[in-house]
Scaffold this motif. Sequence first.
Motif, PDB file in Angstrom:
ATOM      1  N   THR A   1      30.040  46.346  38.983  1.00 52.30           N
ATOM      2  CA  THR A   1      31.089  46.026  39.945  1.00 52.30           C
ATOM      3  C   THR A   1      30.520  46.026  41.356  1.00 52.30           C
ATOM      4  O   THR A   1      29.519  46.702  41.620  1.00 52.30           O
ATOM      5  CB  THR A   1      32.243  47.045  39.836  1.00 52.30           C
ATOM      6  OG1 THR A   1      33.203  46.778  40.852  1.00 52.30           O
ATOM      7  CG2 THR A   1      31.747  48.478  39.972  1.00 52.30           C
TER       8      THR A   1
ATOM      9  N   THR B   1      33.994  41.820  47.178  1.00 54.19           N
ATOM     10  CA  THR B   1      34.260  40.690  46.287  1.00 54.19           C
ATOM     11  C   THR B   1      33.182  39.639  46.486  1.00 54.19           C
ATOM     12  O   THR B   1      32.909  39.238  47.626  1.00 54.19           O
ATOM     13  CB  THR B   1      35.634  40.067  46.603  1.00 54.19           C
ATOM     14  OG1 THR B   1      36.641  41.070  46.485  1.00 54.19           O
ATOM     15  CG2 THR B   1      35.945  38.928  45.649  1.00 54.19           C
TER      16      THR B   1
ATOM     17  N   HIS C   1      35.825  43.602  38.793  1.00 53.65           N
ATOM     18  CA  HIS C   1      35.773  42.948  40.108  1.00 53.65           C
ATOM     19  C   HIS C   1      37.054  43.150  40.895  1.00 53.65           C
ATOM     20  O   HIS C   1      38.158  42.984  40.365  1.00 53.65           O
ATOM     21  CB  HIS C   1      35.550  41.448  39.910  1.00 53.65           C
ATOM     22  CG  HIS C   1      34.841  40.779  41.040  1.00 53.65           C
ATOM     23  ND1 HIS C   1      34.904  39.437  41.277  1.00 53.65           N
ATOM     24  CD2 HIS C   1      34.039  41.275  42.014  1.00 53.65           C
ATOM     25  CE1 HIS C   1      34.164  39.124  42.324  1.00 53.65           C
ATOM     26  NE2 HIS C   1      33.628  40.226  42.797  1.00 53.65           N
ATOM     27  N   GLU C   2      36.907  43.491  42.161  1.00 55.11           N
ATOM     28  CA  GLU C   2      38.036  43.477  43.086  1.00 55.11           C
ATOM     29  C   GLU C   2      38.202  42.047  43.587  1.00 55.11           C
ATOM     30  O   GLU C   2      37.215  41.389  43.937  1.00 55.11           O
ATOM     31  CB  GLU C   2      37.785  44.435  44.255  1.00 55.11           C
ATOM     32  CG  GLU C   2      38.941  44.468  45.235  1.00 55.11           C
ATOM     33  CD  GLU C   2      39.251  45.869  45.734  1.00 55.11           C
ATOM     34  OE1 GLU C   2      38.846  46.834  45.082  1.00 55.11           O
ATOM     35  OE2 GLU C   2      39.907  45.969  46.779  1.00 55.11           O
ATOM     36  N   THR C   3      39.422  41.557  43.633  1.00 52.54           N
ATOM     37  CA  THR C   3      39.643  40.155  44.001  1.00 52.54           C
ATOM     38  C   THR C   3      40.337  40.082  45.357  1.00 52.54           C
ATOM     39  O   THR C   3      41.561  39.937  45.445  1.00 52.54           O
ATOM     40  CB  THR C   3      40.475  39.441  42.919  1.00 52.54           C
ATOM     41  OG1 THR C   3      41.661  40.204  42.678  1.00 52.54           O
ATOM     42  CG2 THR C   3      39.695  39.320  41.622  1.00 52.54           C
ATOM     43  N   GLN C   4      39.543  40.176  46.402  1.00 52.45           N
ATOM     44  CA  GLN C   4      40.040  40.066  47.774  1.00 52.45           C
ATOM     45  C   GLN C   4      39.124  39.126  48.545  1.00 52.45           C
ATOM     46  O   GLN C   4      37.978  39.482  48.853  1.00 52.45           O
ATOM     47  CB  GLN C   4      40.075  41.444  48.446  1.00 52.45           C
ATOM     48  CG  GLN C   4      41.047  42.424  47.821  1.00 52.45           C
ATOM     49  CD  GLN C   4      42.495  41.979  47.946  1.00 52.45           C
ATOM     50  OE1 GLN C   4      42.927  41.544  49.008  1.00 52.45           O
ATOM     51  NE2 GLN C   4      43.239  42.068  46.854  1.00 52.45           N
ATOM     52  N   ASP C   5      39.617  37.939  48.840  1.00 56.69           N
ATOM     53  CA  ASP C   5      38.812  36.963  49.564  1.00 56.69           C
ATOM     54  C   ASP C   5      38.612  37.445  51.006  1.00 56.69           C
ATOM     55  O   ASP C   5      39.594  37.599  51.758  1.00 56.69           O
ATOM     56  CB  ASP C   5      39.511  35.602  49.548  1.00 56.69           C
ATOM     57  CG  ASP C   5      38.662  34.528  50.190  1.00 56.69           C
ATOM     58  OD1 ASP C   5      38.025  33.763  49.439  1.00 56.69           O
ATOM     59  OD2 ASP C   5      38.634  34.469  51.443  1.00 56.69           O
TER      60      ASP C   5
ATOM     61  N   GLU D   1      44.209  37.477  47.281  1.00 57.26           N
ATOM     62  CA  GLU D   1      43.970  38.076  45.958  1.00 57.26           C
ATOM     63  C   GLU D   1      44.011  37.025  44.850  1.00 57.26           C
ATOM     64  O   GLU D   1      43.202  37.052  43.913  1.00 57.26           O
ATOM     65  CB  GLU D   1      45.038  39.132  45.684  1.00 57.26           C
ATOM     66  CG  GLU D   1      44.982  39.753  44.301  1.00 57.26           C
ATOM     67  CD  GLU D   1      46.013  40.873  44.167  1.00 57.26           C
ATOM     68  OE1 GLU D   1      45.849  41.887  44.854  1.00 57.26           O
ATOM     69  OE2 GLU D   1      46.985  40.716  43.387  1.00 57.26           O
TER      70      GLU D   1
ATOM     71  N   PRO E   1      40.630  34.222  44.462  1.00 59.88           N
ATOM     72  CA  PRO E   1      39.443  34.703  43.730  1.00 59.88           C
ATOM     73  C   PRO E   1      39.751  35.134  42.303  1.00 59.88           C
ATOM     74  O   PRO E   1      38.892  35.029  41.421  1.00 59.88           O
ATOM     75  CB  PRO E   1      38.942  35.871  44.582  1.00 59.88           C
ATOM     76  CG  PRO E   1      40.058  36.232  45.481  1.00 59.88           C
ATOM     77  CD  PRO E   1      40.872  35.008  45.685  1.00 59.88           C
TER      78      PRO E   1
ATOM     79  N   ASP F   1      37.733  33.717  39.148  1.00 54.48           N
ATOM     80  CA  ASP F   1      37.051  34.626  38.214  1.00 54.48           C
ATOM     81  C   ASP F   1      37.494  34.388  36.772  1.00 54.48           C
ATOM     82  O   ASP F   1      36.676  34.400  35.840  1.00 54.48           O
ATOM     83  CB  ASP F   1      37.352  36.078  38.589  1.00 54.48           C
ATOM     84  CG  ASP F   1      36.593  36.529  39.825  1.00 54.48           C
ATOM     85  OD1 ASP F   1      35.885  35.705  40.437  1.00 54.48           O
ATOM     86  OD2 ASP F   1      36.730  37.711  40.190  1.00 54.48           O
TER      87      ASP F   1
END
Length: 438
Positions: free
Chosen positions: A160, A165, A188-192, A220, A223, A227
């Motif tokens: 991770t 991200t 994965h953290e999904t923060q553009d 959010e 991404p 993914d």
Amino acid sequence: MTAVVSRPLVVANARILDPSRRLDEVGTLIAEDGIILAAGGNAQNQGFPEGAEVIDARGMLLIPGLVDARVFMGEPGGEHRETIRSVSRAAAAGGVTSILTMPDTDPVIDDLALAQFVSRTARETAIINVFPSAALTKGLKGKEMTEIGLLAQAGVLAFTEGRHTLRDPALIRRIMTYIRDFDALFLHETQDADLTGSGVMNEGLLASWLGLPGIPREAEIIPLERDLRLAALTGCRYHAAKLSTAASLDVLRRAKRENPKVSAGVSINHLSLNENDIGEYRTFFRLSPPLRSEDDRQAMIEGIADGTLDVIVSSHDPQDADGKRRPFSDAEAGSIGLETLLPAALRLHHSGQVPLARIIECLTVAPAKLLKLDRGTLEPGRPADFALVDLDAPYVYDKTRIRSRSKNSAFENARFQGEVMRTVVAGRTVFDTANGPL
């Protein structure tokens, strides 16, 4: 976590709730040499091992020890915020017996020696099970892939970027392909970052009233969609670390219908709080992703209840006073949460919004399966990790109860109903309410 006592342990007359076996009945748990011998109603009258410690748990709930798949810490490099020892003691107080730690340390956990350092320090100082994750890219810089094969073969369970991200789809695809070959987990953290910009709270009317820059939900969702498409393309096991918007759940539901290898989690903060809790710029509610609207919070609860969301995490993120005693826009994001994970989740049970068994499933066997751990269950033959809980005990979580080295709790002074009375790891009591962490 090293010590395993040989004295047998018997917990009698408890309500045993074990979602891994669809078990909910009054019974007895028997453990010896750190392993569960029996757990359930059928163990009630089969006799106790010689020399056993016997606990009468009448009126108590006995559940598998919680498995928390998202825990930040300070060590190495930020020991003033949290050490491996202190994070384990906070976890034990919350009934958490296994944690997956994030690689956002200084230095970053991005090679085998550093992952081994965490494991070795945990064996020497922690009172629970500590499993390190490793970074997807060296230094969390999003450029060069880490030695994923070497780390996976050494036992690293998940990869991770922690709070970060990845931006490069080609790099994500390449990493996912490697991870698929080792059947590890891409978490994965999904923060553009570009859409987030300088935002510090949910974009909307309240942000305008407070004069604070907002973060759109699309930061959010975009991404996440990328993914999920790449996960389907590569066939890797993919887990979205923390979702916060109703629209994200719609995206996830569609993806899950076609790809059983994708999953997602939600933090207890986003199940319990909304943007209005920020009040007068209270920085303990500065989180990432930001607290969303009440409609989004209700959607997260529905996502847990209907199985769209798979796990609940604390997202324990200790920050010191210097990082929080700033104007809201300048404060560090994050809240501690290991000690309040279970009591905050029990609010969903007491309110009738989510069945108790489903809540415990999301906190135990579901994250254990995600990480391929032999934990989160009371099945005979598994490690004797469990917690005793008084479901109805009322209390106020004030500063005097905080055991984390940092004190930045979004639940400070919250009123809870349901308290962890005892936590056991490998058959050894590591916390009880009378003595604290042991």
